[in-house]
Design an enzyme around this catalytic site. Structure first.
Site, PDB file in Angstrom:
ATOM      1  N   ASP A   1       0.841  -1.187   0.000  1.00 42.65           N
ATOM      2  CA  ASP A   1       0.000   0.000   0.000  1.00 42.65           C
ATOM      3  C   ASP A   1       0.881   1.244   0.000  1.00 42.65           C
ATOM      4  O   ASP A   1       1.697   1.437   0.910  1.00 42.65           O
ATOM      5  CB  ASP A   1      -0.909  -0.004   1.231  1.00 42.65           C
ATOM      6  CG  ASP A   1      -1.800   1.221   1.296  1.00 42.65           C
ATOM      7  OD1 ASP A   1      -2.704   1.340   0.442  1.00 42.65           O
ATOM      8  OD2 ASP A   1      -1.574   2.064   2.181  1.00 42.65           O
TER       9      ASP A   1
ATOM     10  N   THR B   1      -3.448   4.935  -3.888  1.00 41.55           N
ATOM     11  CA  THR B   1      -2.392   5.781  -3.328  1.00 41.55           C
ATOM     12  C   THR B   1      -1.095   5.681  -4.116  1.00 41.55           C
ATOM     13  O   THR B   1      -0.420   6.682  -4.338  1.00 41.55           O
ATOM     14  CB  THR B   1      -2.129   5.391  -1.862  1.00 41.55           C
ATOM     15  OG1 THR B   1      -1.890   3.974  -1.787  1.00 41.55           O
ATOM     16  CG2 THR B   1      -3.327   5.719  -0.994  1.00 41.55           C
TER      17      THR B   1
END
Length: 539
Positions: free
Chosen positions: A61, A94
């Site tokens: 992430d 992201t």
């Protein structure tokens, strides 16, 4: 010297001017993007992050990676903020936002080297971002609250390539049910607060033991084992104060000269605690959640009255309890009123993987749900929580906007082609910036190809060819290496992921480009602050 500006800075101040400042800032932004680029897509790799205490986080992430990295350069921190904003607003995409920011900076650097002024580039980038948002709206697909099949595809796309990807079919229904249980119909449309979905982690058991509870879970147990384990038709009191004897805050000295006086002092303490408990009992509450301590004597009286009590509840959990049960959070025992108590059909203590937790079901305000995640190790459970939080956010924004787009790099290629056509209609130097913006968008499918071990140049050419033929949803299947229709391949993303990434990346890039002078106060010894480049000019 007449008419010339005079710059007066202290001896400890350092400055990096114009081209040097721009180059260093762009280099810092590109370095941050490069750090997370290999994690993009289903074939992206993971990063192992080790903090100063030796704790390990394994993730792909982008926001988590950048948050854990020790980044000091101020321009690099701005790219980190892009990923953070993307995570806060959408929950996913992201890495896309960070990579796009780095590529926009790289393309801007090429124009600066050719003599194009940064303000012209900034103007062109803004024009391109605005046009790109308009183009995106022409390739969207509508989604409704009842379309569980499409929502399942969104969840699976979000989980693919993450720790939970192997179990995406299992988690799809859990995530959809959780979001639908907290979604509210308003005059402005559907509103989803993903914070209403509580996620609790428990080590032990299989990932497939993960369950959805239609209610609220508090990671606390009863303060005494003889308190009722289950309370039906619960009347719930929430206290932000401690149920204990309150010590005098100011300094005071009490002189006790006889055993009788000592006994009187102890009796007075007991009376004060009993009065507090009596007021709680008189209100009709049979369940108490306290943010602070509950005195041993108070526990005894509460137990005797058959009240279920928990202490040391986190403030965030108290706020969730207030929202779910309709209770008022009392600041003092004198504020307690029966009409301000919350309610739930059932409050009970359950044993989950060796740990006791409190479950509330049938809450007064039904817009709440909880997920209990299971996994064999801490790292697996942490990875699951991060992935499921992204999936929850994805479904939430998709329902709010009711607009989705195809994935697999297809929107970026379509935007690149359409923006190139738009650039040809412009007359000023902004045309160059719009063209570079279009080129920068191709970094997403290019990176997907690279991370899958494919030839990025060949794949970009194939994608362009398909989109020029009118196949707007053509994208890259990283598993087969073929260019396919992403809608038919069930690869879907919310529209907001793309628009937020575009806007956040553009704004950050423009802000960095407009910086032509970096001035920072050094330490008393004249050293530069961390992350600042050593200057080649002093004033």
């Amino acid at each position: 010297m007449a008419g010339q500006p005079t710059y007066m800075l202290g001896n400890r101040n350092k400055s990096s001017r114009t081209r040097d400042a721009q180059s260093i800032n762009i280099l810092a932004g590109k370095a941050v993007a490069k750090a997370v680029r290999t994690t993009l897509g289903p074939k992206g790799m993971d990063k192992m992050l080790v903090d100063s205490l030796g704790d390990i986080v394994i993730t792909n992430d982008g926001a988590t990676i950048l948050r854990e990295m020790d980044i000091e350069h101020p321009a690099a921190k701005m790219v980190v903020e892009v990923a953070k904003t993307q995570d806060d607003e959408v929950g996913d995409g992201t890495t896309t936002a960070a990579v796009l920011t780095g590529e926009l900076l790289a393309k801007a650097e090429e124009l600066i080297e050719k003599g194009v002024h940064p303000t012209i580039i900034a103007s062109g980038y803004r024009m391109a971002a605005e046009k790109a948002t308009e183009i995106l709206k022409t390739i969207t697909i509508d989604i409704s609250r009842d379309d569980r099949k499409t929502m399942g595809k969104l969840v699976k796309t979000s989980l693919t390539g993450k720790g939970a990807g192997e179990y995406k079919d299992f988690f799809a229904d859990l995530v959809i049910d959780a979001v639908l249980s907290v979604a509210e119909e308003t005059e402005d449309g559907i509103q989803v607060d993903v914070g209403d979905v509580t996620i609790e982690k428990r080590e032990g058991g299989s990932v497939l033991d993960t369950e959805l509870v239609p209610g609220l879970i508090v990671d606390k147990e009863r303060v005494r084992p003889n308190m009722p384990k289950k309370v039906e038709n619960a009347k719930i009191m929430l206290a932000s104060f401690g149920i204990e004897f309150h010590k005098i805050e100011k300094s005071a000295e009490i002189k006790i000269t006889s055993p009788d006086q000592m006994q009187m002092f102890v009796d007075q303490e007991e009376r004060m605690v009993k009065e507090m408990v009596d007021k709680i009992i008189a209100s009709g509450a049979n369940v108490v959640f306290c943010q602070k301590a509950i005195d041993d004597l108070a526990q005894y009286y509460l137990e005797k009255a058959g009240i279920y009590a928990c202490r040391r509840i986190k403030k965030s959990d108290l706020q969730k309890l207030a929202k779910a049960t309709g209770a008022t959070l009392f600041q003092d025992v004198t504020d307690i009123r029966p009409e301000d108590l919350g309610s739930a059909e059932l409050v009970e203590e359950r044993d989950i993987s060796g740990a006791k937790m409190t479950f509330l079901t049938g809450c007064k305000e039904e817009k709440t749900a909880s997920l209990i995640l299971h996994g064999s190790t801490t790292h697996i459970v942490d990875s699951l929580k991060s992935a499921l939080n992204d999936a929850l956010c994805v479904i939430g924004v998709a329902l709010e906007d009711q607009k989705i787009v195809a994935g697999g790099g297809s929107p970026e290629i379509e935007l690149a082609l359409r923006l190139s056509e738009y650039a040809a209609t412009l007359k000023g130097r902004e045309q160059l910036a719009v063209s570079k913006f279009a080129e920068a968008l191709e970094i997403i499918p290019q990176t997907l190809a690279e991370n899958a071990g494919l030839d990025p140049i060949d794949k970009i050419i194939e994608l362009r060819s398909q989109h020029e033929k009118g196949n707007k949803n053509a994208g890259l299947d990283v598993y087969t290496g073929k260019i396919v229709n992403m809608l038919e391949n069930n690869v879907l993303e919310p529209l907001r992921i793309k628009t937020q990434a575009l806007n956040a990346a553009t704004e950050a890039t423009v802000m960095i480009l407009r910086i032509d002078d970096v001035v920072a106060a050094g330490s008393r010894k004249g050293a530069m602050p961390p992350g600042m480049p050593q200057p080649d000019m002093e004033m």
